[in-house]
Design a protein around this motif. Structure first.
Motif, PDB file in Angstrom:
ATOM      1  N   GLN A 301       0.824  -1.205   0.000  1.00 17.36           N
ATOM      2  CA  GLN A 301       0.000   0.000   0.000  1.00 17.36           C
ATOM      3  C   GLN A 301       0.863   1.263   0.000  1.00 17.36           C
ATOM      4  O   GLN A 301       0.617   2.209  -0.745  1.00 17.36           O
ATOM      5  N   LEU A 302       1.919   1.264   0.838  1.00 19.10           N
ATOM      6  CA  LEU A 302       2.792   2.427   0.899  1.00 19.10           C
ATOM      7  C   LEU A 302       3.543   2.629  -0.413  1.00 19.10           C
ATOM      8  O   LEU A 302       3.758   3.764  -0.857  1.00 19.10           O
ATOM      9  N   ALA A 303       3.961   1.529  -1.046  1.00 16.87           N
ATOM     10  CA  ALA A 303       4.663   1.643  -2.326  1.00 16.87           C
ATOM     11  C   ALA A 303       3.761   2.291  -3.373  1.00 16.87           C
ATOM     12  O   ALA A 303       4.192   3.151  -4.153  1.00 16.87           O
ATOM     13  N   LEU A 304       2.502   1.877  -3.390  1.00 15.70           N
ATOM     14  CA  LEU A 304       1.562   2.463  -4.338  1.00 15.70           C
ATOM     15  C   LEU A 304       1.318   3.940  -4.042  1.00 15.70           C
ATOM     16  O   LEU A 304       1.208   4.772  -4.958  1.00 15.70           O
ATOM     17  N   GLU A 305       1.242   4.284  -2.749  1.00 19.50           N
ATOM     18  CA  GLU A 305       1.038   5.683  -2.390  1.00 19.50           C
ATOM     19  C   GLU A 305       2.261   6.530  -2.747  1.00 19.50           C
ATOM     20  O   GLU A 305       2.130   7.682  -3.166  1.00 19.50           O
ATOM     21  N   CYS A 306       3.457   5.950  -2.599  1.00 16.14           N
ATOM     22  CA  CYS A 306       4.670   6.661  -3.015  1.00 16.14           C
ATOM     23  C   CYS A 306       4.661   6.897  -4.521  1.00 16.14           C
ATOM     24  O   CYS A 306       5.043   7.977  -5.004  1.00 16.14           O
ATOM     25  N   ALA A 307       4.237   5.890  -5.269  1.00 13.74           N
ATOM     26  CA  ALA A 307       4.159   6.045  -6.720  1.00 13.74           C
ATOM     27  C   ALA A 307       3.186   7.162  -7.088  1.00 13.74           C
ATOM     28  O   ALA A 307       3.459   7.980  -7.975  1.00 13.74           O
ATOM     29  N   ALA A 308       2.050   7.205  -6.392  1.00 11.23           N
ATOM     30  CA  ALA A 308       1.068   8.254  -6.667  1.00 11.23           C
ATOM     31  C   ALA A 308       1.630   9.630  -6.324  1.00 11.23           C
ATOM     32  O   ALA A 308       1.389  10.614  -7.046  1.00 11.23           O
ATOM     33  N   ALA A 309       2.410   9.698  -5.237  1.00 12.44           N
ATOM     34  CA  ALA A 309       3.008  10.973  -4.848  1.00 12.44           C
ATOM     35  C   ALA A 309       4.003  11.451  -5.896  1.00 12.44           C
ATOM     36  O   ALA A 309       4.053  12.641  -6.236  1.00 12.44           O
TER      37      ALA A 309
END
Length: 353
Positions: A301-309
């Motif tokens: 989940q955090l990896a995906l949120e980092c990608a979105a950021a």
């Protein structure tokens, strides 16, 4: 040719090697231990005890140096020939120095001891021992393992390559000085350039300690800055970016050479973020394997949120001042987002924590 011949001779006879700082674990004071309480060694000797060497020790007819024993297992680390002679002569006890460390370190000590004195290990035995140490101490530098096993650094380096995926490949290595340094020094070089800019008179050692690189690397960074060059050489520049294609590699190279970025605090911070967000393929795969199952969902989940950021960052860079934005900013940020997104997607189906 002469240097190569000298290397071969040193590998055949480790006593010819030039003395240098080495791994030296602490041992206890000498104590007397019953012979019957000791167990056979986890020895690097493939052939076991040598009968001729046993006869030689028995014929000496005098007290021999204390043997080394792993206290927690009571296994002999160094001195199996001496123990066999003592048992054959009916001695009830033998002088011992204890080693208190881990079993894997006990094996390293056994290799080191049997390389430095007594009946030397054969080159084949030392090579086999180096392979085992590469598996148990993968974070040790090649030179450190070479010193312990009596092999050349070149031999250990080649053996590490041959073993490939059979052993771990951590991102840092521990040298003979006990310091851990990253294999990819790009981030450390950037940090060193910041420290040099902030305090030009700081010593090489002080900057090296702060940046996590060697003093020699700091010296190279300082000389490069004096010549007006980027702190990271082109051949070592952001190896992680190469996995996203040559265009991104060239973009990263241009960015890291741009004075507007490397000479400002915000610019250097951006470069560090970009390089650290693109781990090399082998590091990425190792990171994936190291994620505990109970953390997989949250990490994904955090990896995906980092990608979105990163995607949002790329959008802002493109829309803020496209006519003035330095070339490559958005493409590099977008590639980071794409890489992080694809990495996170690979874990999206992992079980939730």
């Amino acid at each position: 040719m002469k240097q190569e011949t000298a290397t071969v001779r040193a590998e055949e006879n480790p006593a010819l090697r030039t003395p240098s700082p080495e791994w030296a674990p602490a041992l206890s004071e000498v104590v007397t231990v019953p012979v019957a309480a000791l167990l056979p060694a986890d020895s690097p000797r493939a052939r076991g005890e040598d009968p001729e060497h046993l006869r030689t020790l028995a014929e000496l007819g005098r007290d021999l140096p204390p043997i080394i024993v792993h206290r927690s297992t009571m296994r002999v680390i160094d001195g199996m020939h001496r123990l066999r002679v003592a048992a054959a002569e009916g001695r009830p006890d033998i002088p011992v120095r204890f080693f208190e460390g881990l079993e894997r370190d006990a094996f390293v000590l056994s290799v080191q001891s049997n390389t430095r004195h007594g009946l030397p290990l054969s080159r084949a035995e030392r090579t086999a021992a180096a392979g085992r140490i590469l598996g148990s101490h993968a974070d040790w530098a090649d030179r450190m393992i070479a010193e312990v096993t009596g092999l050349s650094t070149k031999t250990v380096r080649a053996l590490r390559r041959e073993m490939g995926g059979a052993i771990p490949h951590p991102a840092t290595r521990i040298g003979r000085d006990g310091r851990a340094r990253p294999l990819d020094s790009a981030t450390g070089r950037l940090r060193a350039s910041e420290l040099i800019a902030a305090n030009p008179r700081a010593s090489l050692r002080a900057i090296a300690d702060e940046a996590g690189i060697s003093p020699g690397t700091v010296r190279d960074v300082r000389e490069r800055l004096r010549r007006g060059e980027a702190p990271v050489p082109a051949g070592r520049r952001a190896p992680a970016s190469q996995q996203a294609g040559p265009d991104l590699a060239r973009t990263m190279e241009r960015l890291m050479s741009d004075p507007a970025l490397r000479l400002t605090e915000s610019g250097r911070h951006l470069l560090r973020m970009l390089t650290s967000s693109l781990p090399p393929a082998e590091q990425r795969d190792q990171l994936v394997r190291s994620v505990p199952p109970h953390c997989a969902g949250r990490v994904s989940q955090l990896a995906l949120e980092c990608a979105a950021a990163w995607q949002e960052f790329a959008r802002l860079v493109e829309t803020a001042r496209p006519d003035l934005a330095p070339e490559g900013w958005s493409s590099a940020a977008g590639a980071v987002a794409s890489s992080t997104r694809s990495h996170g997607a690979g874990r999206a189906d992992a079980p939730a924590a």
